[in-house]
Enzyme design. Structure first.
Site, PDB file in Angstrom:
ATOM      1  N   CYS A   1       0.840  -1.210   0.000  1.00 22.31           N
ATOM      2  CA  CYS A   1       0.000   0.000   0.000  1.00 22.31           C
ATOM      3  C   CYS A   1       0.874   1.259   0.000  1.00 22.31           C
ATOM      4  CB  CYS A   1      -0.976  -0.030   1.170  1.00 22.31           C
ATOM      5  SG  CYS A   1      -2.290   1.188   1.043  1.00 22.31           S
TER       6      CYS A   1
ATOM      7  N   GLU B   1      -2.337  -8.891   3.537  1.00 26.24           N
ATOM      8  CA  GLU B   1      -2.615  -9.305   4.925  1.00 26.24           C
ATOM      9  C   GLU B   1      -4.098  -9.196   5.265  1.00 26.24           C
ATOM     10  OE1 GLU B   1      -1.531  -6.427   4.020  1.00 26.24           O
ATOM     11  OE2 GLU B   1      -2.141  -4.842   5.397  1.00 26.24           O
TER      12      GLU B   1
ATOM     13  N   HIS C   1      -3.794  -5.038  -0.057  1.00 26.91           N
ATOM     14  CA  HIS C   1      -3.346  -5.522   1.241  1.00 26.91           C
ATOM     15  C   HIS C   1      -3.408  -7.048   1.292  1.00 26.91           C
ATOM     16  CE1 HIS C   1      -3.091  -1.704   3.459  1.00 26.91           C
ATOM     17  NE2 HIS C   1      -3.995  -1.292   2.593  1.00 26.91           N
TER      18      HIS C   1
END
Lengths: 208, 266
Positions: free
Chosen positions: A79, A191, A189
């Protein structure tokens, strides 16, 4: 050991936990230059404003450490960690980035809803004739058109289009992942992208 | 193409899911982490925790819930309820929340939206608006000499819907965007709990007022309701709590219906 660079921007805990869940043995969230230098791999995460991020990196004396290590070992930017790699950003009028790559980080045009928030697909650039991706490293086993979670108002516009690994369509097509040698950075993202995100992180963990 | 999001909401009180009692096949039906895992499996696009713990000394409990959830579930998590300072926001983000949803404190102190979005980025600041149709129809408002803009059909409520804030929902949404909110979580108090569908008029009014994403909430009863609010209502995401809690409908069913109807869903 994987070092997650801590410069006070955003949810580093999620990144560390996701890396562990993807099989990383040791993850250290740190702003210590020595730890970052000594790591096998480096992750530069982050959300928020680029000016604030640069100010913090400068305050922590990490800019030089990042430049010195960025192509030495596997590096993952996430990001804001992708946007920071470029020379400049339109954010807040104008701001300077790390300048690893030539190019500008631009704001999405007003006709679009900003932030670009939610699940969108990536189109992987390297494909064979059958439309299968030819990716080995970090995009290994990530099918074309996979969904990832995005949350950003700015996007990178690299001068060298060869570094673009994947693009995403949000009314305009932008570089959602870039790569050069052992460096990989994504606008989305991993994650926060459930199974496919963890698969991508596992690929990163397993990089030699 | 960006998909429309389906978001289950968990009401959390003292580290327990309040409505989660009917869940099947869960080790602990009232455990927010187990519930979050289950929703992840079902294909939820995001999660919202609404902390309804009343006392402020128990505020730390939610941080622990958020921490444990972020260790087990790898999807975006928004936390709302009782957030009133930059400190509260930082604590939640550090614990593993991706966004915070602010309601009462944003109305009482709009500067908080600006400060928080500058500090943490707009993308993690959600302004929650609880809106209710005003008692006086527009004609009466006009007769009293008030402009309809000042007092449109929907009024903003704070303190969990107990207090009228004296704000027009349409104007407040625009102001929240200007102050730096990255998203609006819009709940129709008139439709909430009725299961007769989302308030399309309200949702349309607010999505037309702002350029940031809007999550519609309140009133979902069947899969057609999701379709209506995401198309006619122009919402970017649809939230439901009890419907998913009691498994009247699964997220999977909603999404396959949406895809069948040509709505982009993951």
């Amino acid at each position: 050991m994987i070092a997650v660079i801590d410069y006070g921007m955003g949810n580093l805990r999620s990144v560390a936990k996701a890396l562990e869940s993807a099989g990383a043995n040791e993850v250290r969230v740190s702003s210590d230059a020595g730890i970052i230098r000594g790591a096998d791999k480096i992750v530069l995460p982050g959300v928020g404003a680029i000016k604030e991020a640069m100010r913090e990196l400068k305050r922590l004396n990490l800019i030089k450490t990042i430049h010195e290590n960025i192509f030495k070992k596997p590096f993952l930017g996430i990001c804001l960690g992708l946007q920071l790699l470029f020379e400049r950003s339109e954010e807040g009028g104008s701001a300077r980035g790390l300048g690893v790559f030539k190019g500008t980080v631009r704001r999405f045009p007003d006709r679009l809803k900003v932030p670009h928030m939610g699940w969108n697909q990536i189109k992987v650039k390297r494909q064979n004739a059958k439309g299968k991706t030819k990716e080995r490293g970090i995009l290994k086993n990530i099918p074309d058109n996979s969904f990832f979670y995005f949350c950003h108002s700015y996007y990178a516009d690299p001068e060298d289009k060869n570094i673009i690994a994947a693009v995403t369509d949000y009314g305009l097509e932008f570089a959602s992942a870039i790569r050069k040698d052992n460096l990989f950075a994504c606008q989305f993202h991993p994650e926060k992208s459930q199974n496919l995100g963890l698969r991508l992180l596992k690929n990163f963990v397993e990089l030699k | 193409m960006l998909t429309k999001r389906i978001i289950p909401c968990l009401d959390v009180k003292d580290a327990r899911v309040v409505k989660g009692v009917n869940f099947l096949n869960l080790k602990d039906a009232g455990d927010p982490v187990e519930t979050a895992k289950r929703y992840e499996k079902e294909g939820a696009d995001e999660l919202v925790f609404l902390d309804i713990t009343a006392s402020s000394e128990k505020r730390k409990i939610i941080l622990d819930v958020v921490r444990r959830t972020a260790e087990n579930v790898f999807m975006p998590l928004t936390v709302g309820g009782g957030i009133s300072s930059l400190r509260d926001i930082r604590d939640l983000l550090n614990a593993g929340a991706d966004k915070v949803s602010i309601n009462t404190a944003a109305v009482k102190n709009p500067k908080l939206i600006r400060d928080a979005s500058l500090k943490f980025g707009s993308q993690c600041i959600v302004v929650a608006i609880d809106a209710k149709l005003a008692h006086s129809p527009r004609s009466i408002v006009r007769r009293k000499g008030l402009s309809t803009v000042d007092c449109g059909p929907w009024t903003v409520y704070i303190n969990g819907g107990r207090t009228a804030a004296g704000l027009d929902a349409f104007e407040w949404a625009k102001k929240a965007e200007k102050l730096g909110a990255g998203e609006i979580l819009l709940t129709s108090m008139d439709f909430d709990g009725t299961k007769k569908g989302y308030d399309l008029d309200l949702t349309k009014a607010i999505t037309g007022a702002v350029r940031i994403p809007v999550i519609a909430s309140g009133g979902a009863g069947k899969k057609e309701d999701f379709y209506a609010v995401l198309t006619e209502g122009m919402a970017d995401a649809a939230l439901a709590a009890s419907l998913f809690h009691y498994q009247d409908l699964t997220i999977k069913e909603v999404k396959s219906y949406l895809r069948k109807k040509g709505v982009s869903a993951r």
